[in-house]
Design an enzyme around this catalytic site. Structure first.
Site, PDB file in Angstrom:
ATOM      1  N   LYS A 172     -12.775  79.250 112.854  1.00 42.10           N
ATOM      2  CA  LYS A 172     -13.714  79.226 113.995  1.00 42.10           C
ATOM      3  C   LYS A 172     -13.013  79.856 115.201  1.00 42.10           C
ATOM      4  O   LYS A 172     -12.176  79.226 115.825  1.00 42.10           O
ATOM      5  CB  LYS A 172     -14.156  77.801 114.337  1.00 42.10           C
ATOM      6  CG  LYS A 172     -15.362  77.843 115.277  1.00 42.10           C
ATOM      7  CD  LYS A 172     -15.392  76.755 116.312  1.00 42.10           C
ATOM      8  CE  LYS A 172     -14.572  76.998 117.531  1.00 42.10           C
ATOM      9  NZ  LYS A 172     -14.986  78.098 118.420  1.00 42.10           N
ATOM     10  N   GLU A 247      -0.700  74.111 118.148  1.00 41.71           N
ATOM     11  CA  GLU A 247      -0.062  75.077 119.057  1.00 41.71           C
ATOM     12  C   GLU A 247      -0.816  74.988 120.372  1.00 41.71           C
ATOM     13  O   GLU A 247      -1.901  75.549 120.510  1.00 41.71           O
ATOM     14  CB  GLU A 247      -0.165  76.493 118.477  1.00 41.71           C
ATOM     15  CG  GLU A 247       0.569  76.702 117.166  1.00 41.71           C
ATOM     16  CD  GLU A 247       2.074  76.801 117.332  1.00 41.71           C
ATOM     17  OE1 GLU A 247       2.551  76.906 118.481  1.00 41.71           O
ATOM     18  OE2 GLU A 247       2.775  76.749 116.314  1.00 41.71           O
ATOM     19  N   CYS A 281       0.147  81.499 126.602  1.00 42.55           N
ATOM     20  CA  CYS A 281       0.666  80.121 126.559  1.00 42.55           C
ATOM     21  C   CYS A 281       2.155  80.079 126.910  1.00 42.55           C
ATOM     22  O   CYS A 281       2.655  79.056 127.351  1.00 42.55           O
ATOM     23  CB  CYS A 281       0.438  79.537 125.179  1.00 42.55           C
ATOM     24  SG  CYS A 281       1.080  80.591 123.885  1.00 42.55           S
ATOM     25  N   GLU A 381      -1.243  74.376 133.851  1.00 46.29           N
ATOM     26  CA  GLU A 381      -1.275  75.785 133.470  1.00 46.29           C
ATOM     27  C   GLU A 381      -2.242  76.524 134.395  1.00 46.29           C
ATOM     28  O   GLU A 381      -3.413  76.153 134.468  1.00 46.29           O
ATOM     29  CB  GLU A 381      -1.846  75.905 132.047  1.00 46.29           C
ATOM     30  CG  GLU A 381      -0.845  75.996 130.950  1.00 46.29           C
ATOM     31  CD  GLU A 381      -1.529  76.291 129.613  1.00 46.29           C
ATOM     32  OE1 GLU A 381      -2.489  75.592 129.257  1.00 46.29           O
ATOM     33  OE2 GLU A 381      -1.062  77.205 128.912  1.00 46.29           O
TER      34      GLU A 381
HETATM   35  P1  NAP Z   1      -9.456  75.758 124.257  1.00 43.20           P
HETATM   36  O1  NAP Z   1     -10.526  75.622 125.265  1.00 43.20           O
HETATM   37  O2  NAP Z   1      -8.692  74.568 123.860  1.00 43.20           O
HETATM   38  O3  NAP Z   1     -10.179  76.393 122.971  1.00 43.20           O
HETATM   39  C1  NAP Z   1      -9.454  76.717 121.819  1.00 43.20           C
HETATM   40  C2  NAP Z   1     -10.402  76.722 120.644  1.00 43.20           C
HETATM   41  O4  NAP Z   1     -10.911  75.404 120.456  1.00 43.20           O
HETATM   42  C3  NAP Z   1     -11.627  77.623 120.844  1.00 43.20           C
HETATM   43  O5  NAP Z   1     -11.999  78.175 119.616  1.00 43.20           O
HETATM   44  C4  NAP Z   1     -12.674  76.628 121.311  1.00 43.20           C
HETATM   45  O6  NAP Z   1     -13.984  77.039 121.070  1.00 43.20           O
HETATM   46  C5  NAP Z   1     -12.319  75.447 120.435  1.00 43.20           C
HETATM   47  N1  NAP Z   1     -12.857  74.183 120.910  1.00 43.20           N
HETATM   48  C6  NAP Z   1     -13.051  73.774 122.176  1.00 43.20           C
HETATM   49  N2  NAP Z   1     -13.575  72.522 122.190  1.00 43.20           N
HETATM   50  C7  NAP Z   1     -13.720  72.151 120.889  1.00 43.20           C
HETATM   51  C8  NAP Z   1     -14.216  70.987 120.236  1.00 43.20           C
HETATM   52  N3  NAP Z   1     -14.670  69.942 120.920  1.00 43.20           N
HETATM   53  N4  NAP Z   1     -14.226  70.948 118.890  1.00 43.20           N
HETATM   54  C9  NAP Z   1     -13.762  72.013 118.181  1.00 43.20           C
HETATM   55  N5  NAP Z   1     -13.277  73.139 118.733  1.00 43.20           N
HETATM   56  C10 NAP Z   1     -13.249  73.205 120.071  1.00 43.20           C
HETATM   57  O7  NAP Z   1      -8.395  76.852 124.657  1.00 43.20           O
HETATM   58  P2  NAP Z   1      -8.646  78.322 125.172  1.00 43.20           P
HETATM   59  O8  NAP Z   1      -9.131  78.250 126.569  1.00 43.20           O
HETATM   60  O9  NAP Z   1      -9.458  79.093 124.173  1.00 43.20           O
HETATM   61  O10 NAP Z   1      -7.174  78.939 125.110  1.00 43.20           O
HETATM   62  C11 NAP Z   1      -6.240  78.764 126.110  1.00 43.20           C
HETATM   63  C12 NAP Z   1      -5.290  77.642 125.764  1.00 43.20           C
HETATM   64  O11 NAP Z   1      -4.670  77.916 124.523  1.00 43.20           O
HETATM   65  C13 NAP Z   1      -4.155  77.513 126.765  1.00 43.20           C
HETATM   66  O12 NAP Z   1      -3.915  76.155 127.015  1.00 43.20           O
HETATM   67  C14 NAP Z   1      -2.983  78.152 126.042  1.00 43.20           C
HETATM   68  O13 NAP Z   1      -1.731  77.721 126.495  1.00 43.20           O
HETATM   69  C15 NAP Z   1      -3.259  77.752 124.639  1.00 43.20           C
HETATM   70  N6  NAP Z   1      -2.572  78.632 123.689  1.00 43.20           N
HETATM   71  C16 NAP Z   1      -1.504  78.138 122.992  1.00 43.20           C
HETATM   72  C17 NAP Z   1      -0.808  78.965 122.114  1.00 43.20           C
HETATM   73  C18 NAP Z   1       0.373  78.456 121.331  1.00 43.20           C
HETATM   74  O14 NAP Z   1       0.763  79.121 120.386  1.00 43.20           O
HETATM   75  N7  NAP Z   1       0.947  77.322 121.672  1.00 43.20           N
HETATM   76  C19 NAP Z   1      -1.213  80.291 121.944  1.00 43.20           C
HETATM   77  C20 NAP Z   1      -2.305  80.757 122.667  1.00 43.20           C
HETATM   78  C21 NAP Z   1      -2.984  79.911 123.534  1.00 43.20           C
HETATM   79  P3  NAP Z   1     -14.840  77.762 122.212  1.00 43.20           P
HETATM   80  O15 NAP Z   1     -14.101  78.955 122.638  1.00 43.20           O
HETATM   81  O16 NAP Z   1     -16.039  78.101 121.479  1.00 43.20           O
HETATM   82  O17 NAP Z   1     -14.980  76.782 123.320  1.00 43.20           O
END
Ligand code: NAP
Length: 480
Positions: A172, A247, A281, A381
């Site tokens: 997803k 992650e 990240c 962040e």
């Molecule tokens: P996010 O809002 O947590 O979303 C990540 C994924 O989770 C998206 O596919 C999102 O879908 C999905 N999601 C959100 N709510 C959900 C729920 N209730 N149930 C199931 N899936 C759900 O994060 P983001 O804004 O896309 O990405 C930025 C974050 O990712 C930052 O905090 C960054 O640090 C972190 N990140 C970490 C790494 C690492 O390797 N540690 C790498 C890259 C990014 P939707 O988009 O459809 O809402």
């Protein structure tokens, strides 16, 4: 451009016809409409992955590896188009999108080979008529949920090893960037990966997430995204006691000691901070600069930041693209305002950049001095092109400040003193340390965090443990 979902080898729309729009963050233009699948359609995807698992895991590792290599080959063949598509839906400069294609494809190359090295063990028994065997077997159906900031590489970093280990997957991708994911699906089909082994679903995250996590046929969740959503999913995953790879977010310190090579530290700061408009990240969130080098570092850093060109990622020479959506830019504005109100001095930027004919989602590369620990920017962040600078006096003090966060993904420091190098590397509570290195992430090394940045490692030989279970076979009655 593929804009339908992939379930059991078929490209499908939502049965009720519902879609959502994917827009270009630089222009607000609608690029495509993709399906908003229902929970029951996610269940069909899980079923397809479950049905495909026995045959897929029974293949030899070399056979699976050949198909993964074929996928990597096709991604390289289409790298330019895929990079263009990524820039269109995500906004990052084209040069960075090309870089992500190379970075992401390398995970497939590595996994294709690493799957062949999933060795078991024979443990010496304490009686003569037994043999103790340890086998490594695939976990099963994996739910893979990925973010928008690296729309392709965050998928391949999971997909490659999952497939190599013999798992099947339901992916997803983020709602902001589903097209890069669907394009990978298209190439999986062209590579000849059997139907049902890779499924890609798009739609409302909560509904799709629950459908996957509530289904006992799913055995693992591999998630990359925010800490907040990670914790939520971890709680939901407890229902079926899923294996987890998490992650999550980070809040990286970037420490420059007096004895650092200042030019190298500044060049590394540029790469570490402004890549992907600060939406990574592992990007530096707190710059700690020691007294003796402070003025030289800030002056050189300022000069390079001033040279950054901001604009549509498709325009040649642009370094900083738009932020991904309105919430993202509102958060950056709030952090900068908060820093100002706590006594921070905005030396560069500090506001949106309005560009003719483009969306109002561009934020000027920003440098803030006189930052303090009580600012929001020091704890949360920011995910934007903002460099907050903190001044420090000594090593013990800066390590204390650097570790004073709930996060523990990446940390950076710069010094030319070898004994300090090892001492500080050991003292920082982070999963990834860039010691005189602003871009440590690479295919063969373990990537992942500690504390609220999650657990599990991606990359290198280490990732294979995430997609395999150990099975112990005690073989008795061995003739002696
Ligand atoms: P996010 O809002 O947590 O979303 C990540 C994924 O989770 C998206 O596919 C999102 O879908 C999905 N999601 C959100 N709510 C959900 C729920 N209730 N149930 C199931 N899936 C759900 O994060 P983001 O804004 O896309 O990405 C930025 C974050 O990712 C930052 O905090 C960054 O640090 C972190 N990140 C970490 C790494 C690492 O390797 N540690 C790498 C890259 C990014 P939707 O988009 O459809 O809402």
């Amino acid at each position: 451009m593929q804009s339908q979902c992939l379930i059991d080898g078929q490209w499908v729309a939502a049965s009720d016809g519902r879609t959502f729009a994917v827009t270009n963050p630089a222009t607000d233009e609608v690029i495509a409409e993709v399906p908003s699948l229902s929970a029951s359609e996610a269940t069909i995807a899980v079923e397809a992955a479950h049905d495909a698992w026995p045959a897929w895991r029974s293949r030899t590792a070399a056979d699976r590896g050949a198909l993964i290599s074929k996928l990597a080959h096709l991604m390289r063949r289409d790298a330019e188009q895929l990079a263009q598509l990524m820039t269109l839906e995500q906004g990052k400069p084209l040069a960075e999108a090309r870089g992500e294609m190379a970075y992401g494809t390398a995970f497939l190359d590595w996994a294709a080979e690493e799957g062949k090295r999933l060795y078991g063990e024979i443990i010496p028994a304490s009686v003569t008529n037994k043999r103790l065997l340890v086998l490594r077997q695939s976990v099963g159906v994996c739910a893979i949920i990925t973010p928008w900031n690296f729309p392709s590489a965050m998928i391949t970093r999971k997909l490659g090893p999952a497939l190599a280990a013999g798992c099947t997957v339901v992916i997803k991708p983020a709602e902001d960037t589903p097209l890069s994911a669907l394009a990978i699906g298209e190439l999986c089909m062209e590579a000849g990966i059997p139907h049902g082994v890779v499924n890609i679903i798009t739609g409302e995250p909560n509904a799709l997430g629950e459908a996957m996590l509530n289904d006992s046929r799913v055995r693992k969740l591999s998630f990359t995204g925010s800490t907040e959503v990670g914790k939520l999913l971890m709680a939901k995953a407890s229902k079926n006691l899923l294996r987890l790879s998490m992650e999550l977010g980070g809040h990286a310190p970037f420490i420059v000691f007096d004895d650092a090579d200042v030019d190298h530290a500044v060049a590394s700061a540029m790469a570490c901070k402004f890549r992907n408009s600060g939406q990574t990240c592992v990007c530096a969130n707190r710059f700690y600069i020691q007294d003796g080098i402070y003025d030289r570092f800030v002056s050189k850093f300022t000069t390079l930041i001033e040279q950054l060109k901001i604009g549509d990622g498709r325009t040649e020479g642009v370094h900083v693209g738009p932020l991904i959506n309105n919430d993202a830019i509102a958060k950056v504005e709030a952090h900068v305002d908060n820093a100002r109100s706590h006594g921070g001095t905005v030396r560069l930027g500090g506001e949106r950049t309005m560009l003719k004919g483009l969306a109002d989602r561009f934020y000027a590369p920003t440098l803030i001095e006189k930052c303090t620990a009580d600012m929001q920017i020091a704890r949360e962040e920011t995910f934007g092109p903002v460099a907050p600078i903190f001044r420090f006096k000594d090593e013990t003090q800066v390590i204390e400040h650097a570790n004073d966060t709930e996060y523990g993904l990446a940390a950076y420091f710069f010094t030319q003193n070898a004994s300090r190098l090892m001492r500080v590397a050991e003292a920082l509570d982070y999963g990834i340390i860039g010691a005189n290195d602003g871009v440590p992430s690479t295919t063969q090394a373990p990537f992942g965090g500690v504390k609220h940045s999650g657990f599990g490692r991606e990359g290198g030989k280490y990732v294979m443990a995430e997609y395999t279970e150990l099975k112990y076979v005690s073989w008795g009655m061995v003739p002696v």
